[in-house]
Design a protein around this motif. Structure first.
Motif, PDB file in Angstrom:
ATOM      1  N   ARG A  81       0.829  -1.209   0.000  1.00 30.10           N
ATOM      2  CA  ARG A  81       0.000   0.000   0.000  1.00 30.10           C
ATOM      3  C   ARG A  81       0.861   1.256   0.000  1.00 30.10           C
ATOM      4  O   ARG A  81       0.543   2.240  -0.665  1.00 30.10           O
TER       5      ARG A  81
ATOM      6  N   THR B  70       2.392   1.481  -3.688  1.00 29.04           N
ATOM      7  CA  THR B  70       1.449   1.792  -4.758  1.00 29.04           C
ATOM      8  C   THR B  70       0.574   3.000  -4.453  1.00 29.04           C
ATOM      9  O   THR B  70      -0.133   3.484  -5.341  1.00 29.04           O
TER      10      THR B  70
ATOM     11  N   ILE C 287      -2.686  -3.949  -4.276  1.00 29.48           N
ATOM     12  CA  ILE C 287      -2.790  -4.322  -5.683  1.00 29.48           C
ATOM     13  C   ILE C 287      -4.268  -4.475  -6.002  1.00 29.48           C
ATOM     14  O   ILE C 287      -5.077  -4.792  -5.125  1.00 29.48           O
TER      15      ILE C 287
ATOM     16  N   SER D 123      -2.082   3.025  -2.839  1.00 29.56           N
ATOM     17  CA  SER D 123      -3.456   2.590  -3.056  1.00 29.56           C
ATOM     18  C   SER D 123      -3.950   1.866  -1.814  1.00 29.56           C
ATOM     19  O   SER D 123      -3.187   1.144  -1.151  1.00 29.56           O
TER      20      SER D 123
END
Length: 612
Positions: free
Chosen positions: A440, A443, A449, A445
């Motif tokens: 996390r 990315t 993933i 995000s």
């Protein structure tokens, strides 16, 4: 799926079972308010076009332990009951292996198809909570019947001596004994249809998924569910199976039956903490209405200032799906042709549109979600072919290998699959608590993933699983032929099967858990039970397709024989791996054009449209 602007009322029986319900933060106070209808213009969404927002008391992790505990015990009882059932049918009912296998295959297919029916009933009529409760109660008599067949001599054939068994002269079961057994089995299949597709969505309902914390919690919830699944499998396949084989079949079936009663009581004990959302009607009728309405308006031109029917949210929903440009021809189902088109039908509580002429934007977007997901769902069937093949032929390999651990202990061939589930039990918590937070951060995000990336990694693991299995089988066969041993057993340790089983475990962690998360994220809130049933449809499709493939290969080649040393099982593995590779490229193609669902949390104000 909401088919009109008014809120539907549910029977008081539903309210009796559920303790905590959504409560509206405000109520309509004037007749004019009941006539308000929101709309969106062009391809955007008007955030002010919504009804009063609803608030609910969602306790999250305070409520989930009761759901997780119920799931753990039910899975344990199912695996403990069915994990050794083939042996029970052959030894105690004196069935031929082909007859026993057919009974279990048909039952397994029914168990994986029934969740679709259960999901429909849950979403359309009963709701998740009541569906789980009734299905759990249906499992208890089914498991009790199976226990009685093992405990009461009149419900099964008489014992057969070893001499008569070798001569094939054992007294067979009667039709009445078989029918009692089948009634028990299909009561359990009925119960799985209600619990399997509803448990995870009901757990998700306990969190506020409109917040960052809620989204993170639901991501962890998927891994928790599958960790419980794995631990339950390991316990059922070891402890309960040992009791059945070594102590008593009646006790081995009676313990899961008692645990099932405990699971129902545990689930009911958490009722005061649950948030129970009311069903909103059949989604299938809503899908058909969108198709009919879009077809009826196929010749209408869409003006630049087009208005679309977008009524207020129901009290179960927390966000709206904005009107998208994908599959634009379906948007005409929600197109308002003229002012009077909104009020083609009246009822006692106020005006509402004819659902076969005018559908809501949410209905249209729900159908689009289903259309988008079907290609991704289809890719899962080939993956389950690979895994089903592993479950069948890994045992055949193990029976022709050295399974000794030390001089006095030998691993049963059927127990090697435990390696895959040990991998899952170790990797899932490690992935959730260690790897995922790191990903996390990298990315940026919340998911770490994406779900499609997770499914793709699982596909790669399934391919590697079958490739490694083929390589190991080629080496095993070569050793068995060059150095013949009694029973045609190769001088090769059975632990060489561990790598393919570890890849099997990684496949489950990434692909299966990824599919669960994908369906729950991408389907609208009121379709999550249907979404979860798609996973079981994939399992059923993979099982049937695997059987078809085995029969075709067996009838056209000499790869699959009774003695795997004489056949070429490695070729069959490589064939499955090739199909998996093609399926992976198909998944990449589907993923490249996939648009994830977006939702908008609306404001409390609502826009008026004049009524002529």
């Amino acid at each position: 799926m909401e088919e009109n602007t008014r809120k539907s009322c549910r029977p008081s029986l539903w309210s009796f079972f559920c303790c905590t319900k959504h409560k509206s933060s405000s109520s309509r106070t004037t007749e004019d308010d009941s006539l308000q209808i929101a709309f969106v213009e062009n391809d955007g969404v008007d955030l002010s076009s919504s009804t009063s927002t609803t608030t609910s008391r969602k306790l999250g992790w305070k409520a989930v332990p009761y759901i997780l505990g119920n799931e753990a015990i039910q899975r344990l009882t199912t695996f403990g009951l069915m994990g050794n059932f083939m042996v029970y049918l052959v030894r105690e009912f004196h069935m031929d292996q082909v007859v026993a296998a057919n009974i279990l295959n048909v039952w397994n297919g029914a168990s994986n198809l029934s969740p679709l029916v259960g999901a429909f009933i849950s979403d359309a009529y009963l709701g998740k909570y009541l569906t789980i409760v009734l299905a759990s109660f249906a499992a208890i008599p089914g498991m009790a019947i199976i226990t009685l067949t093992a405990s009461i001599p009149q419900l099964r054939p008489p014992k057969c001596s070893q001499t008569l068994e070798q001569l094939g002269q054992c007294i067979s079961y009667t039709n009445s004994q078989l029918w009692v057994l089948l009634i028990g089995l299909y009561c359990i299949a009925l119960a799985t249809g209600g619990t399997w597709p509803c448990t995870i969505p009901f757990g998700i309902d306990q969190f506020d998924t409109s917040t960052v914390e809620g989204k993170k919690a639901t991501s962890s919830l998927y891994n928790c569910f599958y960790t419980i699944y794995t631990i339950s499998y390991l316990t059922g396949q070891t402890v309960v199976v040992y009791i059945q084989n070594s102590i008593s079949w009646g006790l081995g079936f009676g313990i899961p039956t008692f645990l099932m009663v405990c699971s129902v009581l545990l689930f009911l004990a958490g009722s005061k903490f649950y948030v129970c959302e009311k069903p909103e009607g059949s989604i299938f009728s809503g899908i058909l209405q969108v198709l009919v309405a879009a077809y009826n308006k196929r010749n209408h031109k869409v003006p630049t200032d087009a208005k679309y029917f977008d009524p207020p949210l129901t009290e179960n929903d927390v966000a709206k799906l904005p009107l998208s440009t994908q599959f634009r021809f379906l948007n005409k189902a929600a197109l308002i042709v003229d002012n009077s088109d909104q009020y083609l039908k009246l009822d006692d509580n106020g005006p509402c549109p004819n659902p076969w002429r005018l559908c809501s934007v949410q209905q249209v977007e729900a159908l689009k979600c289903l259309i988008k997901i079907i290609p991704v769902w289809a890719s899962g069937i080939i993956c389950f072919v690979s895994i089903t093949t592993q479950g069948t032929f890994t045992v055949s390999q193990a029976m022709k290998m050295d399974l000794h651990l030390g001089p006095n202990f030998q691993i049963p061939p059927g127990s090697l699959s435990v390696i895959a589930y040990i991998t899952i039990a170790i990797w899932l918590p490690l992935y959730d608590r260690v790897l995922l937070p790191t990903v996390r951060k990298i990315t940026k995000s919340e998911e770490g993933i994406s779900t499609l990336q997770r499914i793709g990694i699982g596909n790669v693991c399934s391919i590697l699983c079958t490739v490694v299995a083929g390589v190991v089988e080629r080496q095993r066969r070569s050793l068995a032929i060059s150095n013949p041993q009694p029973g045609s057993v190769a001088t090769m340790s059975g632990m060489w099967l561990a790598p393919q089983l570890i890849f099997y475990g990684f496949y489950e962690v990434f692909n299966v858990v990824g599919q669960i998360e994908f369906y729950n994220n991408e389907f609208p809130h009121n379709m999550r039970s249907i979404g979860n049933s798609l996973l079981y449809l994939s399992v059923a499709g993979g099982s049937y397709l695997s059987s078809l493939l085995v029969n075709i290969v067996h009838n056209t080649t000499d790869w699959l024989t009774n003695d795997i040393n004489e056949g070429r099982l490695d070729y069959f593995y490589f064939l499955i791996a090739g199909l998996g590779a093609l399926n992976f490229f198909y998944l990449l193609f589907c993923s490249s054009g996939y648009r994830y669902k977006t939702a908008v949390k609306p404001d409390i104000e609502q826009c008026n449209i004049g009524v002529n």
